[in-house]
Design a protein around this motif. Structure first.
Motif, short mmCIF file in Angstrom:
data_model
loop_
_atom_site.label_atom_id
_atom_site.label_comp_id
_atom_site.label_asym_id
_atom_site.label_seq_id
_atom_site.Cartn_x
_atom_site.Cartn_y
_atom_site.Cartn_z
N LEU A 53 -4.28 40.34 -47.71
CA LEU A 53 -3.75 38.76 -47.71
C LEU A 53 -3.16 37.89 -48.10
O LEU A 53 -1.91 38.07 -49.25
CB LEU A 53 -4.96 38.59 -48.43
N GLU A 54 -2.37 36.43 -47.30
CA GLU A 54 -1.35 35.78 -48.01
C GLU A 54 -1.93 35.42 -49.40
O GLU A 54 -3.37 35.63 -49.73
CB GLU A 54 -0.82 34.58 -47.09
N THR A 55 -0.90 35.58 -49.98
CA THR A 55 -1.00 34.89 -51.68
C THR A 55 -1.50 33.28 -51.54
O THR A 55 -2.59 33.68 -52.91
CB THR A 55 0.80 34.45 -52.06
N ILE A 56 -0.98 32.40 -51.37
CA ILE A 56 -2.12 31.44 -51.00
C ILE A 56 -2.71 31.08 -49.86
O ILE A 56 -2.66 31.21 -49.02
CB ILE A 56 -1.06 30.30 -50.71
N PRO A 57 -4.31 29.97 -49.59
CA PRO A 57 -5.61 30.27 -48.93
C PRO A 57 -4.56 29.06 -47.86
O PRO A 57 -4.07 27.95 -48.19
CB PRO A 57 -6.36 30.01 -50.25
N VAL A 58 -5.02 29.08 -46.76
CA VAL A 58 -4.86 28.22 -45.94
C VAL A 58 -5.89 27.38 -45.88
O VAL A 58 -5.17 26.21 -45.69
CB VAL A 58 -4.59 29.42 -44.48
N LEU A 59 -7.16 27.35 -46.58
CA LEU A 59 -7.65 26.57 -46.33
C LEU A 59 -8.85 26.02 -47.65
O LEU A 59 -9.36 28.00 -47.99
CB LEU A 59 -8.85 26.47 -45.35
N THR A 60 -8.80 25.61 -48.34
CA THR A 60 -10.09 25.28 -49.74
C THR A 60 -10.82 24.56 -49.44
O THR A 60 -10.75 23.67 -49.09
CB THR A 60 -8.95 25.63 -51.18
N ASP A 61 -11.82 24.91 -50.40
CA ASP A 61 -12.95 24.21 -50.63
C ASP A 61 -12.68 22.50 -50.99
O ASP A 61 -13.42 21.69 -50.75
CB ASP A 61 -14.25 24.10 -51.71
N LYS A 62 -11.32 22.38 -51.61
CA LYS A 62 -10.78 21.12 -51.96
C LYS A 62 -10.98 20.54 -50.43
O LYS A 62 -10.47 18.66 -50.80
CB LYS A 62 -9.78 21.32 -52.37
N GLU A 63 -10.41 20.46 -49.72
CA GLU A 63 -9.89 20.60 -48.65
C GLU A 63 -11.41 20.14 -47.40
O GLU A 63 -10.75 19.73 -46.53
CB GLU A 63 -8.90 20.97 -47.55
N ILE A 64 -12.38 20.32 -47.58
CA ILE A 64 -13.62 19.94 -46.68
C ILE A 64 -13.84 19.27 -47.32
O ILE A 64 -14.21 18.87 -48.49
CB ILE A 64 -14.74 21.52 -46.59
N ARG A 65 -14.82 18.39 -46.87
CA ARG A 65 -15.50 17.17 -47.14
C ARG A 65 -17.13 17.70 -46.99
O ARG A 65 -17.91 17.01 -47.82
CB ARG A 65 -15.38 16.15 -45.58
N THR A 66 -17.33 18.30 -45.68
CA THR A 66 -18.95 18.90 -45.82
C THR A 66 -18.99 20.07 -45.00
O THR A 66 -18.37 20.30 -44.23
CB THR A 66 -19.85 17.84 -44.46
N TYR A 67 -19.90 20.83 -45.02
CA TYR A 67 -20.25 21.55 -44.09
C TYR A 67 -21.89 22.01 -43.71
O TYR A 67 -22.55 22.31 -44.85
CB TYR A 67 -20.30 23.15 -45.50
#
Length: 171
Positions: free
Chosen positions: A56-70
């Motif tokens: 896996l890449e070292t840094i995530p491409v998406l985190t929960d901090k960037e998600i508004r709603t699921y």
């Protein structure tokens, strides 16, 4: 006598501080949700490997901090204002897809793939997030699609993490 009581008090406070600090660290790891890109493998190659063996890449491409709603029933998520998944992935999604791994805390949950609507290739037998992947897209809603039995998107660890962060709607 007074000196030994002060030492005992200081040691007990230090132990209490360490215990509380360790417990808070574990709690935040449980509630972290992220998506990591798989390094240097095509979607087909990633599907042939065990989940824990994928680089896996070292840094995530998406985190929960960037998600508004699921939206749990539809497995659709919206991004926070001024965050574009297309911009984050610009140039990284080929017509054969780009594999990713959904991670909760430090645990890998499932393999998926970013997929282009422009692709004429088959859809893999894993969850996919589709888009045209154009930089500057105004899209802020993404659906994680999957139509097979034993849906990995329904993992309770994902639900608990996103719900604990106040992101889950429609469950």
């Amino acid at each position: 006598m007074i000196l030994s009581k002060i030492k005992l008090f200081a040691i007990l406070n230090l132990l209490l501080f360490l215990i509380v600090g360790c417990n808070n660290g574990n709690k935040s790891a449980i509630n972290e949700f992220s998506i990591y890109l798989v390094k240097e493998l095509s979607t087909t190659e990633a599907m042939s490997k065990k989940l824990d063996d994928l680089p896996l890449e070292t840094i995530p491409v998406l985190t929960d901090k960037e998600i508004r709603t699921y939206d749990w029933t539809e497995h659709e998520f919206t991004m926070k204002e001024d965050i574009s998944l297309e911009e984050k992935l610009d140039g990284k999604v080929s017509l054969s897809g780009k594999p990713f791994v959904v991670v909760v805390g430090n645990e890998r949950i499932y393999l998926g793939s970013f997929w282009s609507y422009l692709s004429s290739q088959f859809n893999p037998d894993i969850p996919i997030i589709s888009s045209v992947w154009n930089k500057g897209s105004d899209n802020d809603m993404y659906k994680i699609q999957y139509g097979k039995n034993q849906d990995p998107r329904d993992d309770t660890k994902i639900f608990e993490a996103l719900k604990g962060l106040g992101k889950v709607i429609n469950y």
